[in-house]
Scaffold this active site. Structure first.
Site, PDB file in Angstrom:
ATOM      1  CD  GLU A  53     -17.136   2.301  -8.067  1.00 32.84           C
ATOM      2  OE1 GLU A  53     -17.284   1.169  -7.597  1.00 32.84           O
ATOM      3  OE2 GLU A  53     -17.745   2.708  -9.073  1.00 32.84           O
ATOM      4  CB  CYS A 112     -16.402  -2.398  -0.283  1.00 35.83           C
ATOM      5  SG  CYS A 112     -17.288  -3.046  -1.699  1.00 35.83           S
TER       6      CYS A 112
HETATM    7  P1  NAD Z   1      -5.919   0.888  -0.780  1.00 38.56           P
HETATM    8  O1  NAD Z   1      -6.606   2.206  -0.839  1.00 38.56           O
HETATM    9  O2  NAD Z   1      -4.846   0.684   0.182  1.00 38.56           O
HETATM   10  O3  NAD Z   1      -5.281   0.556  -2.231  1.00 38.56           O
HETATM   11  C1  NAD Z   1      -6.056   0.542  -3.399  1.00 38.56           C
HETATM   12  C2  NAD Z   1      -5.141   0.771  -4.603  1.00 38.56           C
HETATM   13  O4  NAD Z   1      -4.600   2.092  -4.528  1.00 38.56           O
HETATM   14  C3  NAD Z   1      -3.950  -0.173  -4.688  1.00 38.56           C
HETATM   15  O5  NAD Z   1      -3.741  -0.509  -6.036  1.00 38.56           O
HETATM   16  C4  NAD Z   1      -2.801   0.679  -4.151  1.00 38.56           C
HETATM   17  O6  NAD Z   1      -1.533   0.293  -4.617  1.00 38.56           O
HETATM   18  C5  NAD Z   1      -3.186   2.038  -4.689  1.00 38.56           C
HETATM   19  N1  NAD Z   1      -2.590   3.172  -3.972  1.00 38.56           N
HETATM   20  C6  NAD Z   1      -2.159   3.202  -2.668  1.00 38.56           C
HETATM   21  N2  NAD Z   1      -1.702   4.445  -2.377  1.00 38.56           N
HETATM   22  C7  NAD Z   1      -1.869   5.192  -3.493  1.00 38.56           C
HETATM   23  C8  NAD Z   1      -1.609   6.564  -3.807  1.00 38.56           C
HETATM   24  N3  NAD Z   1      -1.086   7.403  -2.913  1.00 38.56           N
HETATM   25  N4  NAD Z   1      -1.895   7.020  -5.050  1.00 38.56           N
HETATM   26  C9  NAD Z   1      -2.453   6.179  -5.969  1.00 38.56           C
HETATM   27  N5  NAD Z   1      -2.719   4.870  -5.730  1.00 38.56           N
HETATM   28  C10 NAD Z   1      -2.429   4.393  -4.509  1.00 38.56           C
HETATM   29  O7  NAD Z   1      -7.101  -0.192  -0.619  1.00 38.56           O
HETATM   30  P2  NAD Z   1      -6.972  -1.782  -0.497  1.00 38.56           P
HETATM   31  O8  NAD Z   1      -6.449  -2.123   0.858  1.00 38.56           O
HETATM   32  O9  NAD Z   1      -6.288  -2.328  -1.701  1.00 38.56           O
HETATM   33  O10 NAD Z   1      -8.512  -2.222  -0.609  1.00 38.56           O
HETATM   34  C11 NAD Z   1      -9.405  -2.247   0.446  1.00 38.56           C
HETATM   35  C12 NAD Z   1     -10.269  -0.992   0.455  1.00 38.56           C
HETATM   36  O11 NAD Z   1     -10.991  -0.877  -0.774  1.00 38.56           O
HETATM   37  C13 NAD Z   1     -11.322  -1.019   1.545  1.00 38.56           C
HETATM   38  O12 NAD Z   1     -11.452   0.258   2.096  1.00 38.56           O
HETATM   39  C14 NAD Z   1     -12.580  -1.423   0.772  1.00 38.56           C
HETATM   40  O13 NAD Z   1     -13.789  -1.075   1.424  1.00 38.56           O
HETATM   41  C15 NAD Z   1     -12.376  -0.675  -0.501  1.00 38.56           C
HETATM   42  N6  NAD Z   1     -13.188  -1.230  -1.589  1.00 38.56           N
HETATM   43  C16 NAD Z   1     -14.261  -0.499  -2.046  1.00 38.56           C
HETATM   44  C17 NAD Z   1     -15.082  -1.030  -3.041  1.00 38.56           C
HETATM   45  C18 NAD Z   1     -16.289  -0.288  -3.565  1.00 38.56           C
HETATM   46  O14 NAD Z   1     -16.919  -0.795  -4.477  1.00 38.56           O
HETATM   47  N7  NAD Z   1     -16.638   0.878  -3.044  1.00 38.56           N
HETATM   48  C19 NAD Z   1     -14.791  -2.296  -3.560  1.00 38.56           C
HETATM   49  C20 NAD Z   1     -13.691  -3.007  -3.088  1.00 38.56           C
HETATM   50  C21 NAD Z   1     -12.883  -2.457  -2.093  1.00 38.56           C
END
Ligand code: NAD
Length: 452
Positions: free
Chosen positions: A231, A265
């Site tokens: 997602e 998002c």
């Molecule tokens: P992010 O991708 O930076 O991090 C998300 C999670 O992934 C965190 O827990 C982070 O520690 C972890 N992570 C980071 N690098 C990783 C790796 N290499 N391997 C595994 N895990 C890793 O995102 P964010 O800044 O926390 O959140 C914002 C983003 O999330 C935006 O792009 C937003 O649109 C999206 N989002 C999408 C939805 C949806 O329903 N589609 C909902 C909420 C947020």
């Protein structure tokens, strides 16, 4: 990291408004993560063997335990993430409600199904599910994936965002306490801990976060074809047709662009308005946007909180500056805000070459472009590799326009997303696999065809 820097042992959580330290949590080591996964496998044996009704009863009992703590959890969520207390309360109460709601609806979706002619469908546990979650809705996003995974008979390991570990711990410890040992656990850390979890012996990775990280996880999961629910981010477009109700469309445009300080998002990121009404629409957007109050979570009447961190703050400013450099008019605001806040900003004359058109800005910015004919509007709206949500405001032919948009959730004279039983689903590079609805719940289970 250079060799004279000791490895980080603690995650420090900050209040984004004040930079005050809210607490520290030990970062889970690789060994601890691997051990939690091994325990989860052991625990999954009895958990998946139990009748589904027993699992659902235990999950619902755990959520019921959270209710008395709703106010203190809402305050912690506000302090750690920055959203105002009314929105935080909505997320906490929504999390408690949907925990029980999804448990019931997943039970129905995962019941054996007869297809006639001696064929049955069964939905079996996959094993251990890794849930990796973001900071913007730190309770809701994790919750939506944890519940169907548990109901299906999986054990679950949650890795919350490093920006919001305290609220994840405080909310989800209730599941940990009220479910059998090892069935649910939380590990802490940044992307490195996430990678360790992805590499460990998990069978499904249910990830909510950015497109870039989603791609990295997918590449890692390819090795042994781990199941994925992805997602990811969005860059939602809104079309305002010539016969739209300007008041309604302008109100929605501002509310959706500014929701959660734009850190949502499905917030509206790009607006395409028919040139015949563009001036009136822009003027009304500015009037409404001016009324928004920016500040810390506990200040009265605040409806735009701080930006989560300095990096994200800088990204928003760079998008406004880039738009200005490429000829946009800044109708409200500017690009020199001091962290952590961004005042309500309205940008007009958006063009496809601007960063705002191509990437998620994720800040309280209304970005407006104009179109001459509806085909041009549809082309511009679809000119993105994202496809999470989209919406169209207008009357004559509005549904035909809506159905040409490339998004998983499309709203007509309203925002994207349907009733509580609708899936939460993205198209294109906003991900695949989804939660919510019977179809969504079944993605946390292995479908087995039994012929007899
Ligand atoms: P992010 O991708 O930076 O991090 C998300 C999670 O992934 C965190 O827990 C982070 O520690 C972890 N992570 C980071 N690098 C990783 C790796 N290499 N391997 C595994 N895990 C890793 O995102 P964010 O800044 O926390 O959140 C914002 C983003 O999330 C935006 O792009 C937003 O649109 C999206 N989002 C999408 C939805 C949806 O329903 N589609 C909902 C909420 C947020």
């Amino acid at each position: 990291m250079t060799h004279n820097q000791p490895p980080k042992e603690f995650l420090t959580s900050y209040n984004p408004s004040t930079n005050e330290v809210l607490g520290n949590l030990p970062i889970s080591s690789n060994e601890q993560i691997t051990q939690a996964v091994a325990l989860a496998h052991q625990a999954a044996k009895a958990w998946k063997a139990a009748p589904i009704g027993d699992r659902v009863r235990r999950i619902k009992a755990a959520y019921a335990q959270i209710k008395p703590y709703a106010q203190e959890l809402s305050e912690l969520l506000s302090k750690e993430m920055g959203k105002d207390i009314r929105r935080a309360r909505g997320e906490i109460e929504g999390g408690i409600f949907t925990g029980a709601y999804h448990a019931d609806s997943a039970q129905k979706a995962l019941a054996n199904k007869s297809l006639g002619h001696g064929t049955e469908l069964h939905y079996k546990a996959l094993g251990v599910v890794a849930v990796i979650s973001p900071w913007n809705y730190p309770v809701m996003m994790a919750n939506n994936l944890i519940v169907p995974a548990l109901v299906a008979g999986n054990s679950v390991i949650l890795k919350p965002s490093e920006e919001t570990p305290l609220i994840a711990q405080a909310f989800f410890q209730h599941l940990k306490t009220h479910l059998p040992d090892g069935v649910f656990d939380i590990v802490y850390g940044d992307g490195q801990a996430g990678e360790t979890l992805v590499d460990s012996d998990v069978q499904l990775i249910a990830f909510t976060g950015s497109q870039a990280v989603g791609k990295r996880i997918m590449a890692k999961a390819a090795g042994n074809l781990k199941r994925l629910v992805m997602e990811l981010g969005g860059n939602d477009a809104m079309i305002v047709m010539a016969d739209a109700d300007i008041e309604q469309a302008a109100g929605f445009a501002v509310a959706s662009s500014f929701e959660n300080a734009g850190q949502m998002c499905t917030s509206t990121e790009r607006i395409y308005v028919d040139q015949s009404i563009a001036q009136d629409f822009e003027q009304r957007v500015v009037e409404i946007a001016r009324q928004y109050q920016v500040g810390p979570w506990d200040q009265a009447n605040v409806n735009i909180g701080p930006i989560i961190n300095a990096k994200q703050h800088q990204k928003i400013l760079s998008h406004i500056q880039d738009a200005k450099n490429k000829g946009a008019r800044i109708l409200l605001g500017h690009c020199e805000y001091e962290a952590p806040y961004i005042q309500p900003t309205v940008v007009a004359d958006l063009t496809p070459d601007m960063a705002m058109s191509k990437e998620e800005t994720f800040g309280p910015v209304v970005a407006i472009g104009r179109y001459e004919n509806i085909d041009q509007a549809i082309t511009q709206a679809n000119d993105s590799n994202y496809g999470l949500g989209a919406c169209v405001f207008g009357h004559k032919g509005v549904e035909e326009v809506a159905l040409q948009l490339e998004a998983g959730m499309i709203g007509i004279n309203q925002g994207p997303g349907g009733s509580g039983d609708a899936p939460w689903v993205g198209a294109k590079q906003s991900g695949f696999g989804f939660h919510g609805s019977a179809e969504g719940h079944r993605q946390f289970a292995q479908t087995v065809v039994l012929g007899k």
